[in-house]
Design a protein around this motif. Sequence first.
Motif, PDB file in Angstrom:
ATOM      1  N   ASP A 136     102.721  21.539  72.992  1.00  0.00           N
ATOM      2  CA  ASP A 136     102.758  20.260  72.276  1.00  0.00           C
ATOM      3  C   ASP A 136     101.344  19.752  72.011  1.00  0.00           C
ATOM      4  N   LYS A 137     100.470  19.935  73.019  1.00  0.00           N
ATOM      5  CA  LYS A 137      99.085  19.487  72.857  1.00  0.00           C
ATOM      6  C   LYS A 137      98.383  20.291  71.770  1.00  0.00           C
ATOM      7  N   LEU A 138      98.592  21.624  71.790  1.00  0.00           N
ATOM      8  CA  LEU A 138      97.970  22.477  70.776  1.00  0.00           C
ATOM      9  C   LEU A 138      98.517  22.173  69.385  1.00  0.00           C
ATOM     10  N   GLU A 139      99.825  21.928  69.305  1.00  0.00           N
ATOM     11  CA  GLU A 139     100.412  21.595  68.006  1.00  0.00           C
ATOM     12  C   GLU A 139      99.838  20.283  67.479  1.00  0.00           C
ATOM     13  N   SER A 140      99.632  19.324  68.398  1.00  0.00           N
ATOM     14  CA  SER A 140      99.050  18.047  67.989  1.00  0.00           C
ATOM     15  C   SER A 140      97.620  18.251  67.485  1.00  0.00           C
ATOM     16  N   GLN A 141      96.836  19.056  68.236  1.00  0.00           N
ATOM     17  CA  GLN A 141      95.467  19.355  67.806  1.00  0.00           C
ATOM     18  C   GLN A 141      95.467  20.111  66.480  1.00  0.00           C
ATOM     19  N   TRP A 142      96.411  21.033  66.332  1.00  0.00           N
ATOM     20  CA  TRP A 142      96.509  21.818  65.090  1.00  0.00           C
ATOM     21  C   TRP A 142      96.792  20.899  63.898  1.00  0.00           C
ATOM     22  N   ARG A 143      97.743  19.967  64.100  1.00  0.00           N
ATOM     23  CA  ARG A 143      98.058  19.031  63.015  1.00  0.00           C
ATOM     24  C   ARG A 143      96.859  18.134  62.701  1.00  0.00           C
ATOM     25  N   ASP A 144      96.167  17.683  63.757  1.00  0.00           N
ATOM     26  CA  ASP A 144      94.997  16.817  63.539  1.00  0.00           C
ATOM     27  C   ASP A 144      93.908  17.558  62.768  1.00  0.00           C
ATOM     28  N   GLU A 145      93.653  18.815  63.150  1.00  0.00           N
ATOM     29  CA  GLU A 145      92.609  19.585  62.471  1.00  0.00           C
ATOM     30  C   GLU A 145      92.999  19.895  61.027  1.00  0.00           C
ATOM     31  N   LEU A 146      94.283  20.211  60.817  1.00  0.00           N
ATOM     32  CA  LEU A 146      94.738  20.441  59.441  1.00  0.00           C
ATOM     33  C   LEU A 146      94.596  19.169  58.610  1.00  0.00           C
ATOM     34  N   SER A 147      94.927  18.032  59.234  1.00  0.00           N
ATOM     35  CA  SER A 147      94.795  16.754  58.533  1.00  0.00           C
ATOM     36  C   SER A 147      93.328  16.476  58.192  1.00  0.00           C
ATOM     37  N   ALA A 148      92.430  16.786  59.151  1.00  0.00           N
ATOM     38  CA  ALA A 148      90.996  16.579  58.905  1.00  0.00           C
ATOM     39  C   ALA A 148      90.503  17.506  57.793  1.00  0.00           C
ATOM     40  N   LEU A 149      90.970  18.769  57.828  1.00  0.00           N
ATOM     41  CA  LEU A 149      90.583  19.713  56.780  1.00  0.00           C
ATOM     42  C   LEU A 149      91.097  19.263  55.415  1.00  0.00           C
ATOM     43  N   GLU A 150      92.318  18.741  55.383  1.00  0.00           N
ATOM     44  CA  GLU A 150      92.882  18.266  54.119  1.00  0.00           C
ATOM     45  C   GLU A 150      92.094  17.066  53.599  1.00  0.00           C
ATOM     46  N   GLU A 151      91.694  16.193  54.525  1.00  0.00           N
ATOM     47  CA  GLU A 151      90.888  15.035  54.124  1.00  0.00           C
ATOM     48  C   GLU A 151      89.535  15.489  53.574  1.00  0.00           C
ATOM     49  N   ASP A 152      88.931  16.498  54.235  1.00  0.00           N
ATOM     50  CA  ASP A 152      87.662  17.048  53.735  1.00  0.00           C
ATOM     51  C   ASP A 152      87.851  17.659  52.357  1.00  0.00           C
ATOM     52  N   ARG A 153      88.986  18.349  52.166  1.00  0.00           N
ATOM     53  CA  ARG A 153      89.240  18.970  50.859  1.00  0.00           C
ATOM     54  C   ARG A 153      89.382  17.912  49.768  1.00  0.00           C
ATOM     55  N   LEU A 154      90.119  16.842  50.086  1.00  0.00           N
ATOM     56  CA  LEU A 154      90.306  15.777  49.099  1.00  0.00           C
ATOM     57  C   LEU A 154      88.982  15.092  48.770  1.00  0.00           C
ATOM     58  N   ASN A 155      88.154  14.877  49.804  1.00  0.00           N
ATOM     59  CA  ASN A 155      86.836  14.269  49.560  1.00  0.00           C
ATOM     60  C   ASN A 155      85.981  15.177  48.683  1.00  0.00           C
ATOM     61  N   ALA A 156      86.008  16.493  49.011  1.00  0.00           N
ATOM     62  CA  ALA A 156      85.230  17.442  48.214  1.00  0.00           C
ATOM     63  C   ALA A 156      85.744  17.484  46.782  1.00  0.00           C
ATOM     64  N   LEU A 157      87.093  17.407  46.635  1.00  0.00           N
ATOM     65  CA  LEU A 157      87.668  17.423  45.285  1.00  0.00           C
ATOM     66  C   LEU A 157      87.270  16.177  44.506  1.00  0.00           C
TER      67      LEU A 157
END
Length: 206
Positions: free
Chosen positions: A143-164
């Motif tokens: 559960d902890k890893l899944e939470s971290q995975w979702r957080d990192e994916l969310s951060a990556l998506e935010e970085d992608r949107l900012n870059a876009l």
Amino acid sequence: MSEKGLFSGRVSRVKEEANLVRIRVDFDNVKYVNKKDRVEFWDQHNPEYHCKGYVAGKSSEYLLLKVPDVSECVKKVTLSYGMYLQFFSKDLENNLKMGKELIEILLKKKLAISSKMMQRRRQLDSHVEKSDAVSQRFAVLRDKLESQWRDELSALEEDRLNALRNYKGLEIRINEIEFKLEKYRISDENLTLDRWSLDPRLFYKK
């Protein structure tokens, strides 16, 4: 005469010519009566006289006795159908004694095996508890890893949107610059070549 060797039965059939007497019996320890075991029997009317024979065959309900002196027995013991008789067998007494010793040995073995089974049962129960603990621990980690995975994916998506957004902004700016460059482009000469249509060799700047 020990009571352990005593039992009772009823006459089922007599074959005097073959020296055979079949007795119907009903007691649990009949299983300890074996072929060739010696047996003596009598009736209540003449308890002093005992006929003697041995077991020639048996089933769960009947004993077939071989009585060598059956003719004499018939005179002293009533062997009519259904007659109630008393029996004694020293061999039965000995068989019961050996059976008791065997039971004691089996009970000791059962106790030892039961103790081992309890140990194995505790090991099995402990294994289940340990397995549950491991599963629970890894479930928490998952559960902890899944939470971290979702957080990192969310951060990556935010970085992608900012870059876009930045890319689109730069794209708009460069398009504006291209438009202005085209708008304010300066030619090398103000005059252009013009060809006289009737004479292809003649060109004019105008």
